[in-house]
Scaffold this active site. Structure first.
Site, PDB file in Angstrom:
ATOM      1  N   SER A   1     -16.189 -12.588  41.602  1.00 57.46           N
ATOM      2  CA  SER A   1     -16.402 -12.739  43.054  1.00 57.46           C
ATOM      3  C   SER A   1     -15.277 -13.583  43.664  1.00 57.46           C
ATOM      4  CB  SER A   1     -17.799 -13.304  43.285  1.00 57.46           C
ATOM      5  OG  SER A   1     -17.991 -13.734  44.599  1.00 57.46           O
TER       6      SER A   1
ATOM      7  N   ASP B   1     -21.378  -2.058  44.336  1.00 62.48           N
ATOM      8  CA  ASP B   1     -20.923  -3.218  45.107  1.00 62.48           C
ATOM      9  C   ASP B   1     -20.321  -2.705  46.418  1.00 62.48           C
ATOM     10  OD1 ASP B   1     -19.745  -5.526  46.140  1.00 62.48           O
ATOM     11  OD2 ASP B   1     -18.853  -6.134  44.236  1.00 62.48           O
TER      12      ASP B   1
ATOM     13  N   GLY C   1     -23.431  -9.126  39.835  1.00 65.60           N
ATOM     14  CA  GLY C   1     -24.167 -10.002  38.931  1.00 65.60           C
ATOM     15  C   GLY C   1     -24.616  -9.366  37.633  1.00 65.60           C
TER      16      GLY C   1
END
Lengths: 611, 350
Positions: B191, B289, B320
C-alpha cells in the site's frame, strides 16, 4: 480449507536448509486456520491481536455488517456520534466491541450532566472552554491552556498563605485543623505506632549472597515471556561496555569473584568514555555489581524520607509517576460513579502527590463532589515525625479551597503485610465506595513468603469497588541472577534514556536526584538478596495471573483514559518518545516501544468469599 | 457509491475466507471512525485501537526482533527481525542482537508497512507478523520502518524517513554479506509502503547506495483521472474512492492534487526514469483492488523506461490478502518474493 503440506519453514535452521525457491514452493507452512490451541479462538486472528471464537465468527461478521450499515455516510450523524462520544473498551475482544458499538448507535445519547465520564485536569477545563465546538482534535499550538503549572491538581499544594477562614459549611470543620482530632476521625496515634513497628529491615542480614534467589515466594512465570528491547544507536564503545557488564554479571553468577572484580573495574573505566544515559546506566550497574561482589551491605531501606524526596524529583523529571497517578485516578473516577462518599486507601502515601488531581476532578463532578476520605499508609519515620499527618494536613487545606469534604487518616506500617482491615474503620459498601490504590508498592511484598497472599486477602476483606495497581513492567524477579541482571539492564537503559530525552540540564537537581532514585533501585535489584531485595518487579502478565487466581476480575481502562494519558504525555518536552499502549484493558507507558510501567484496575470476582 | 450496500457486502464476502473478511471489515470500520470529514485524524483513538506487539529478543518460530532508534531528531524507529542463531546461548545477550551476519549472502529487506500513509507502524500486529514470515521464507533480515504518518506529517516526511532508514541499513557493518562485504538491500512495502519503496529507490539512484530490488505489494498510486477499475470497483471490496481521496489529501502537500508525482509518478509531473540505474521491481496487483489500473500503469511505465519488472497479477485477490496465510494468493506471493530475492542469491553463489 484445503490441506497443505507440512513443513514449518520458519523453524528450519538458518543457512542450513534444503535449498532455494523451488523447494519452498512445496514446503508450505501449515497454520491451523481452524481452532484450537486456546478455547476455540481463531488462531490466525489471535496472532493479529483479535480474540474471536471460531464459533462466533459468523455472528461477528453479521454484526460488523450491521455496524457498517448504520455508520452509513462519511459525514452522517451516526458516524459523528460514534466518532465523538463513544468510549471504547478492550478492542481485542471483537465480539464485545461490535456489540457495544451497535448499542451505542441504537441508544439515545445519555444526558451529559449525568455522564460518569468525569475528565481529569486540563481535559475538563478544555471541555469547558470548547463547550460548543465539536473539536476533539486539539491543536497544541495554543500554549496557555496546556501550561502545566496552571493546571490545578498537578500543582501539588496550595501556596503558603494564612489559613483560610472557616468555611460556611454545616458540616464540622475537617479534623486537620484541630490538634486533637475527634475520635471518629482518628484513633490516637502513638500506641498504634508501637504495635505496628515490626521492622523488616531489622531481620538478620544475609552475609552470603547466593548467586540465585533464595526467596521462597512463588514466582509466577509469565505465560509467554517476551523481551522487548529498544536500542538507541549502536556505537562500538557502547557495545563493549555492555559486553563487559554482561561478562561481569556472568562471572558473579558463576561465583568467579576474582574475574568479576577485574571486570567491574574495567567497566568503570569504559563507562568514563561514554556519554549521557549509557554512562550513567553503566556506572549504576557497575556500582551495584561491586556491592554484590564485595558484599557491601545494601543501603538502609528504612530511609523513607530520603526516598520520598528522591521520588519527588523523579516525579518532576519524567511522566512515569504522573501517568501512574493519572491513569489510576481515571479508573477510580469511572468506578465510583455517582456515589456520595469515597474512601481511598493508598498503600503508599508518600507525599500524597496523586490526590490533588483526583480531588480536583471530584470537585468538578457534575452534581457535586462526594465526600472524600483518604487513608494513607506509610512506613514509620526514623525521627518519629508524623509524615503522614503532615501530608494529610496539606491535602485538607487543598480540599477546603476547592470545596471537597475531606477526611484523612494515616496508618503506619512497616509492611503492608501488617495491615489489618479492622483497623481501617471502613464503612460498609452501602455507606462508602472503597478504592484501594497501590503505586509501585506491591512488588516489595514478594520479598517475603506469604506476604502478597496475605495482602491480597486483606484487600478482598475491604470489599473495594475498585483496586488500582501500578507496577514496573519488568521481569526483575526471576530465579536466575544473570537473567535479572540482563532484564534490568535493558529496563533501566530505557528509563535513563527517557530521562535524557526530557531536555533537563544534566546538572539540575531534579535530574541528579532522579538518577540517584533509579540508582538505588538498580542496587537493590542487583546487589541484594532475600528479604532485602525489595525491587522484585514483575510483568503485567504475571500480576494478571496472580490477581486472577486470587479472586479479582479485571476492570478495563478505556479509550478515554488512553486518550487523556496520551495528551498528558504530549505536554512533556521529549514527550515524543513516550508511548501509551493499551494491553487487554490495561494501560502501559513506555519509552518508544519498550513498555516501562503498567496500570491495571481490578474488582472482586462475583464468587469471591472463599478467602 | 457508498461502500456498504448489501450487494457490496455479499460480493466481498464471497471472495475471502470469513476470518479475513472480519479482519478487513474491522479495519474498515476503525479507519472510518478515525477519518474526520474536516481532514483531521483521531490519532489517539488510532493508537488505542491498533493492535500492537512488542519486539521480542527471545526467538519465536526461529525469529527474534528488537527495536532501534536510528534518528533521535525525528524519533525514527525501526524493528529488526533476524533468524535465530544456531547455537543459542541461555538467552540472547544485548550484544548478540547486532552480531555480524554469518553467511555469504544475507538479503536485508527494508520494509515499509502500509496504512495509506496514516495508519499503523512497525509494531502493528499485522505487520510484525508479516515481517516475521518474510524472515523465514526469504532467509532474510527484515528492517521494518516506523515512518512518520499523515496528516500530521505530510509529504515528504515518509520518504525522508525511508531514505534515512536506507542509509542507515547500508552503513551497518553487521549487516554486510560476507561474499562482498556489502549490505544486500531490497526494498519492500505494501500500500503506501509500496509507494515509499518507489520513491526511496528513486532517491537512491546515483547515491552510491545499491538497491538490489523493489517489491511493491498493492502499491498506493493514483491520479486525478478516474480510471475504469476505480469506477467499476468503487466500494465493492472494502475500499472506496472517497477514502482513497481522503488519504491523498492527508498526505500530499496542501493544495496539491492527485497528479502530484508522489501520487502519480508517471503522470503529467512525473520524472523520467530513462537511462537511470533503477532496481528491478516485483509489482503485485490484486485483481479486486480498485486502484489496479494505476498499479498496472506503474508497472508498464517502468517497462517503457527499460527497467526490469515482474508483474504478479492475482485476479481474485482483494487488498490485505497477504495478512493471513489462509488463501492461495498468500502462498503464491511468498513464493514469488522468495524467487525474486533468492534467485540473486543463487546466481551469486554459483
Amino acid at each position: 480449507m484445503k490441506k497443505r503440506d507440512h513443513q514449518d519453514s520458519c523453524s528450519s535452521s538458518y543457512g542450513g536448509d534444503s535449498g532455494g525457491p523451488s523447494s519452498y514452493g512445496k514446503a508450505k507452512v501449515v497454520w491451523e486456520d481452524e481452532l484450537d490451541a486456546s478455547g476455540g479462538m481463531d488462531e490466525l486472528l489471535a496472532v493479529l491481536g483479535y480474540k474471536v471464537r471460531s464459533s462466533d465468527m459468523a455472528d461477528v461478521a453479521l454484526k460488523l455488517e450491521q455496524l457498517e450499515m448504520v455508520m452509513g455516510q462519511e459525514d452522517g450523524a451516526s458516524l459523528s456520534q460514534l466518532q465523538n462520544d463513544t468510549v471504547h473498551y478492550n478492542p481485542s475482544d471483537l465480539s464485545a466491541w461490535v456489540q457495544t458499538m451497535l448499542s451505542e448507535v441504537n441508544a439515545p445519547l445519555t444526558d451529559p450532566a449525568q455522564s460518569l465520564q468525569t475528565d481529569l485536569d486540563f481535559s475538563s477545563l478544555q471541555n469547558y472552554v470548547n463547550a460548543e465546538s465539536k473539536q476533539t482534535q486539539l491543536r497544541f499550538s495554543d500554549d496557555s491552556e496546556y501550561d502545566l503549572s496552571a493546571i490545578p491538581g498537578l500543582a501539588a499544594y496550595p501556596p503558603r498563605s494564612p489559613p483560610p477562614p472557616p468555611m460556611q459549611q454545616p458540616e464540622p470543620p475537617p479534623p486537620m485543623q484541630q490538634p486533637e482530632p475527634p475520635p471518629p476521625m482518628q484513633q490516637p496515634e502513638p500506641p498504634r505506632n508501637k504495635r505496628l513497628k515490626t521492622a523488616i529491615g531489622s531481620s538478620s542480614t544475609n552475609p552470603n549472597l547466593p548467586s540465585s534467589s533464595s526467596s521462597s515466594s512463588t514466582v509466577i512465570a509469565a505465560p509467554e515471556s517476551t523481551r522487548p528491547v529498544v536500542l538507541v544507536d549502536s556505537q562500538e564503545a557502547g557495545v563493549r561496555l555492555v559486553h563487559t557488564l554482561m561478562a561481569c554479571a556472568e562471572a558473579v553468577q558463576q561465583e568467579n569473584l576474582k574475574l568479576a572484580e577485574a571486570l567491574v573495574k574495567h567497566v568503570g573505566l569504559l563507562a568514563l568514555s561514554q556519554a549521557g544515559a549509557m554512562r550513567k546506566v553503566a556506572t549504576c550497574f557497575a556500582e551495584a555489581l561491586a556491592r554484590r561482589i564485595y558484599k557491601i551491605r545494601p543501603q538502609d531501606p528504612l530511609e523513607a524520607t530520603y526516598n520520598d524526596i528522591l521520588q519527588m524529583h523523579f516525579y518532576e523529571t519524567c511522566p512515569y509517576l504522573k501517568f501512574a497517578h493519572f491513569t489510576a485516578n481515571q479508573a477510580i473516577l469511572e468506578a465510583i460513579g455517582t456515589t456520595n462518599r469515597v474512601h481511598v486507601i493508598d498503600f503508599s502515601l508518600k507525599q500524597g502527590m496523586q490526590w490533588p488531581a483526583l480531588m480536583q476532578a471530584l470537585a468538578l463532578r457534575p452534581g457535586g463532589p462526594p465526600a472524600f476520605r483518604l487513608t494513607g499508609i506509610g512506613p514509620p519515620q526514623p525521627d518519629n515525625t508524623d509524615a503522614l499527618q503532615q501530608v494529610g494536613w496539606k491535602l485538607a487545606q487543598l480540599a477546603e479551597t476547592i470545596g471537597v469534604k475531606f477526611e484523612f487518616r494515616g496508618y503506619v506500617a512497616s509492611s503492608l503485610a501488617d495491615l489489618d482491615p479492622a483497623m481501617l474503620d471502613l464503612g460498609s459498601p452501602e455507606m462508602e465506595t472503597i478504592s484501594v490504590n497501590s503505586v509501585f508498592e506491591l512488588h516489595r511484598l514478594l520479598a517475603c513468603p506469604g506476604a502478597i497472599e496475605k495482602v491480597l486477602g486483606c484487600i478482598k476483606a475491604m470489599k473495594p469497588k475498585i483496586v488500582t495497581i501500578v507496577e514496573q513492567e519488568a521481569s526483575h524477579n526471576g530465579p536466575v541472577f544473570l537473567d535479572r541482571f540482563t532484564e534490568s539492564l535493558h529496563y533501566y537503559s530505557s528509563l535513563f534514556d527517557s530521562l535524557e530525552g526530557s531536555g533537563l540540564s544534566p546538572d539540575s537537581e531534579d535530574m541528579m536526584m532522579s538518577e540517584v532514585y533509579l540508582g538505588r533501585q538498580i542496587c537493590n535489584v542487583v546487589a541484594c538478596e532475600g528479604p532485602d531485595r525489595l525491587e522484585r518487579h514483575e510483568t503485567l502478565a504475571q500480576w494478571r495471573s496472580r490477581m486472577g487466581s486470587s479472586g479479582f476480575d479485571p476492570v478495563h481502562l478505556g479509550s478515554n483514559a488512553f486518550k487523556q494519558a496520551s495528551m498528558l504525555l504530549a505536554l512533556f518536552s521529549g514527550g515524543d518518545g513516550y508511548r501509551v499502549e493499551e494491553n487487554n484493558g490495561c494501560l502501559m507507558l513506555g519509552w518508544h516501544t519498550r513498555p516501562l510501567i503498567a496500570t491495571s484496575a481490578w474488582q472482586l470476582s462475583p464468587t469471591v468469599g472463599n478467602q | 457509491m457508498a461502500g456498504g450496500s448489501e450487494a457490496n457486502v455479499n460480493e466481498s464476502r464471497r471472495v475471502v475466507p470469513l476470518n479475513t473478511w472480519v479482519l478487513i471489515s474491522k479495519f474498515k470500520i476503525d479507519y472510518k471512525l478515525l477519518r474526520r470529514p474536516d481532514g483531521t485524524f483521531d490519532r489517539h483513538l488510532a493508537e488505542y485501537l491498533d493492535r500492537k506487539v512488542p519486539a521480542n529478543a527471545n526467538p519465536v518460530g526461529g525469529v527474534f526482533s528488537f527495536d532501534m532508534i536510528i534518528n533521535r531528531g525525528t524519533s525514527l524507529q525501526v524493528r529488526i527481525y533476524r533468524p535465530s542463531f544456531e547455537q543459542e546461548p541461555h538467552q540472547l545477550s544485548i550484544t548478540d542482537l547486532e552480531k555480524p551476519v554469518d553467511a555469504d549472502i544475507v538479503p536485508v529487506i527494508v520494509f515499509f508497512h502500509g496504512g495509506s500513509f496514516a495508519h499503523s507502524s512497525a509494531n502493528s500486529a499485522i505487520y510484525d507478523t508479516l515481517c516475521r514470515r518474510l524472515v523465514g521464507i526469504c532467509k532474510a533480515i527484515v528492517v521494518s520502518v516506523s515512518y512518520r504518518l499523515a496528516p500530521e506529517n505530510r509529504y515528504p516526511c515518509a520518504y525522508d524517513d525511508g531514505w534515512t532508514a536506507l542509509e542507515w541499513v547500508s552503513t551497518r557493518s553487521w549487516l554486510r554479506s560476507k561474499i562482498d562485504s556489502k549490505v544486500h538491500i531490497y526494498l519492500a512495502g505494501d500500500s503506501s509502503g509500496g509507494n515509499i519503496v518507489h520513491n526511496v529507490a528513486l532517491r537512491a539512484v546515483d547515491s552510491g547506495i545499491e538497491v538490489l530490488g523493489n517489491i511493491l505489494l498493492n502499491p498506493m498510486f493514483g491520479g486525478v483521472e478516474r480510471t475504469e477499475s476505480e469506477r467499476r470497483l468503487d466500494g465493492k471490496y472494502f475500499v472506496t474512492l472517497r477514502d482513497r481521496d481522503w488519504y491523498w489529501r492527508a498526505f500530499l502537500p496542501e493544495g496539491a492534487d492527485r497528479d502530484h508525482p508522489a501520487c502519480n509518478p508517471f503522470g503529467p509531473y512525473g520524472k523520467s526514469l530513462k537511462g537511470i540505474n533503477f532496481p528491478k521491481s516485483l509489482v503485485v496487483v490484486a485483481g479486486l483492488d480498485l486502484i489496479q489500473d494505476w498499479q498496472l500503469s506503474y508497472a508498464s511505465g517502468l517497462e517503457k523506461y527499460g527497467h526490469k519488472v515482474k508483474l504478479l497479477f492475482l485476479k481474485q485477490a482483494t487488498i490485505g490478502f497477504y495478512l493471513l496465510p489462509n488463501n492461495d494468493h498468500f502462498y503464491t506471493l511468498m513464493d514469488e518474493i522468495n524467487s525474486f530475492i533468492n534467485s540473486d542469491v543463487n546466481s551469486n553463489s554459483e
